[in-house]
Write a protein that holds these residues in place. Structure first.
Motif, PDB file in Angstrom:
ATOM      1  N   LEU A 336       2.360  -1.812   2.012  1.00 39.15           N
ATOM      2  CA  LEU A 336       2.170  -0.366   2.189  1.00 39.15           C
ATOM      3  C   LEU A 336       2.856   0.418   1.071  1.00 39.15           C
ATOM      4  O   LEU A 336       2.315   1.410   0.569  1.00 39.15           O
ATOM      5  CB  LEU A 336       2.719   0.070   3.552  1.00 39.15           C
ATOM      6  CG  LEU A 336       1.888  -0.341   4.772  1.00 39.15           C
ATOM      7  CD1 LEU A 336       2.690  -0.132   6.054  1.00 39.15           C
ATOM      8  CD2 LEU A 336       0.583   0.457   4.825  1.00 39.15           C
ATOM      9  N   LEU A 343      -5.103   1.405  -0.378  1.00 37.63           N
ATOM     10  CA  LEU A 343      -5.641   0.608   0.724  1.00 37.63           C
ATOM     11  C   LEU A 343      -6.768   1.355   1.413  1.00 37.63           C
ATOM     12  O   LEU A 343      -6.741   2.577   1.527  1.00 37.63           O
ATOM     13  CB  LEU A 343      -4.540   0.309   1.744  1.00 37.63           C
ATOM     14  CG  LEU A 343      -3.416  -0.635   1.324  1.00 37.63           C
ATOM     15  CD1 LEU A 343      -2.314  -0.604   2.369  1.00 37.63           C
ATOM     16  CD2 LEU A 343      -3.926  -2.050   1.136  1.00 37.63           C
ATOM     17  N   GLU A 348      -5.014  -0.330   6.039  1.00 34.38           N
ATOM     18  CA  GLU A 348      -3.788   0.443   6.194  1.00 34.38           C
ATOM     19  C   GLU A 348      -3.377   0.529   7.663  1.00 34.38           C
ATOM     20  O   GLU A 348      -2.196   0.346   8.003  1.00 34.38           O
ATOM     21  CB  GLU A 348      -3.973   1.863   5.639  1.00 34.38           C
ATOM     22  CG  GLU A 348      -2.706   2.703   5.769  1.00 34.38           C
ATOM     23  CD  GLU A 348      -2.886   4.155   5.380  1.00 34.38           C
ATOM     24  OE1 GLU A 348      -1.892   4.920   5.459  1.00 34.38           O
ATOM     25  OE2 GLU A 348      -4.017   4.550   5.028  1.00 34.38           O
TER      26      GLU A 348
END
Length: 471
Positions: A336, A343, A348
């Motif tokens: 992340l 993403l 995500e």
């Protein structure tokens, strides 16, 4: 009448041999860590050793007279006092006090003397060695670090086979005569790669860091505690080469990254506790996943990165369901953080769910709650919205959403029983009721009967969208 559904499963085969080699290396390493965890669970990892004397001693005591038993107990008392002093001195790295380091006993007959001599030798050997729990944990740490070295070697081999242009050095050049002796160019290539990998593995973790760095993979970014990561490898070397006692090389190696190591005296024993071993397994698992996928992302830039991230997410799901929450937290947090908004939405959401679940399982409830409450769930469907309710402890709302998802075939009872996300709900009557399968009786449309949870797992829909496995 409930509409019938047909479960199906498909697996896509990886055709890129380089990608297959990297993914196989990760899976092999994770499999070895899983096997080590099973071995630890099956073994006696209690630091408290049993007090019972060996079987031969107990059996012989039955045949002694009362006078002989008294002699044996006096000798055992003297031996116990000596060993207590010796162990304390060893623990504190202090010299023995001669007045406390010996005792005498006089046996009245040869039988008692022989029994005592054998017992004292047995206990002396036993007390000088680590207890069974410590011995097993030390062995498992050594195996884990060795397995990671094998993993690094497998990655290096895959890279050099796929990208021979990275092979450099004097041993990369051969005369025509040498090539003829090898028999083929392939044999020459195998030899050079083998030498390069051996050279890499003969180095230390700083050499590995430098090698991966040339491939734009930062080894230090694959762990949440680089100094602790380095210390694991240094401790492994101490266990193998210095009986688990700190030496000057250990202190010198770590003084730059762990200042507190400077206070450790040479000769201090470095134990392997259960917590230390578990941390090592988690750190190594996270590093293996992140290094491997990092290599694929950096050396295959034209390949859609989503498939690599999805593969990583599925392995991380397995780590979460097996209780390796520290590894999950490192993997999810790292991806992340380093993705910098690149993403896709589904990946995500999956990574955030894994991170939040890990935070909750590790006891970081305030941090988890703050992140979940502050994240924008607008526009998401029920499959993702119910995750928020589960994490925030709204059991009534969560169970209502789960019931709807089960009815729609978007969620399976297998997931409810096995996924870490739902563990806090286990034991709640409302959730337990959802785990019971309602099945129509033959020849009826409305009558139904309860079937025990788990009895019809294979008959349930297999299109759950919380994971998208790719083998």
């Amino acid at each position: 009448m409930t509409q019938s559904r047909v479960a199906s499963f498909s697996a896509s085969m990886v055709v890129d041999t380089y990608q297959a080699a990297i993914e196989t290396a990760i899976d092999k390493f994770l499999g070895k860590i899983s096997a080590s965890r099973e071995l630890a669970a099956a073994g006696a990892l209690d630091d408290a050793e049993p007090d019972a004397p060996p079987d031969f001693f107990q059996e012989e005591m039955k045949h002694l007279t009362n006078d002989q038993r008294r002699e044996v107990r006096r000798a055992m008392g003297g031996f116990s006092a000596v060993m207590t002093h010796a162990l304390e001195a060893h623990k504190n790295n202090e010299p023995l006090d001669k007045s406390k380091a010996s005792f005498e006993f006089a046996a009245g007959d040869q039988h008692t003397a022989e029994l005592l001599s054998r017992y004292l030798l047995y206990m002396s050997l036993k007390l000088k060695a680590p207890n069974r729990a410590q011995l097993l944990r030390r062995s498992l740490l050594i195996v884990a670090i060795s397995d990671f070295e094998v993993f690094v070697g497998a990655l290096a081999s895959a890279v050099l086979e796929d990208q021979p242009g990275r092979i450099e050095g004097a041993d990369s050049s051969f005369t025509l005569r040498q090539i003829k002796e090898f028999g083929s160019i392939e044999a020459v290539s195998e030899y050079v790669i083998e030498r390069k990998v051996e050279d890499l593995l003969r180095g230390d973790i700083d050499d590995w860091k430098s090698w991966f760095g040339k491939l734009s993979v930062k080894l230090e970014d694959t762990t949440d505690d680089w100094p602790g990561f380095v210390e694991m490898f240094a401790r492994r070397n101490v266990l193998v080469h210095n009986d688990g006692k700190a030496n000057r090389h250990y202190a010198r190696k770590l003084s730059a990254v762990l200042p507190q190591v400077a206070a450790i005296k040479v000769g201090t024993e470095l134990p392997v506790s259960g917590e230390y071993l578990d941390d090592a397994w988690n750190r190594l698992s996270a590093a293996a996943c992140l290094v491997g996928i990092g290599l694929l992302l950096q050396t295959r830039p034209k390949v859609d990165s989503r498939q690599h991230v999805q593969w990583l997410i599925y392995r991380t799901e397995i780590l979460a369901d097996s209780g390796s929450h520290k590894a999950v937290l490192v993997i999810a947090s790292t991806v992340l953080r380093t993705s910098r908004g690149r993403l896709d939405r589904e990946n995500e959401i999956s990574l955030r769910r894994l991170r939040w679940t890990a935070l909750r399982e590790l006891g970081h409830l305030e941090e988890m709650t703050r992140e979940v409450e502050g994240w924008d769930f607008s526009g998401l469907d029920l499959l993702h919205l119910h995750v928020r309710d589960v994490l925030l402890g709204d059991v009534e709302k969560a169970c209502s959403s789960i019931a709807s998802l089960l009815e729609l075939g978007r969620l399976t009872r297998f997931a409810l029983r096995t996924k870490a996300l739902y563990r806090p709900l286990h034991g709640d009557p409302r959730f337990s009721d959802l785990l019971r399968v309602r099945a129509a009786l033959p020849g009826t449309a409305e009558r139904s009967t309860d079937i025990e949870a788990g009895a019809m797992t294979l008959a349930e829909p297999a299109d759950e969208q919380l994971d998208t496995p790719r083998t």
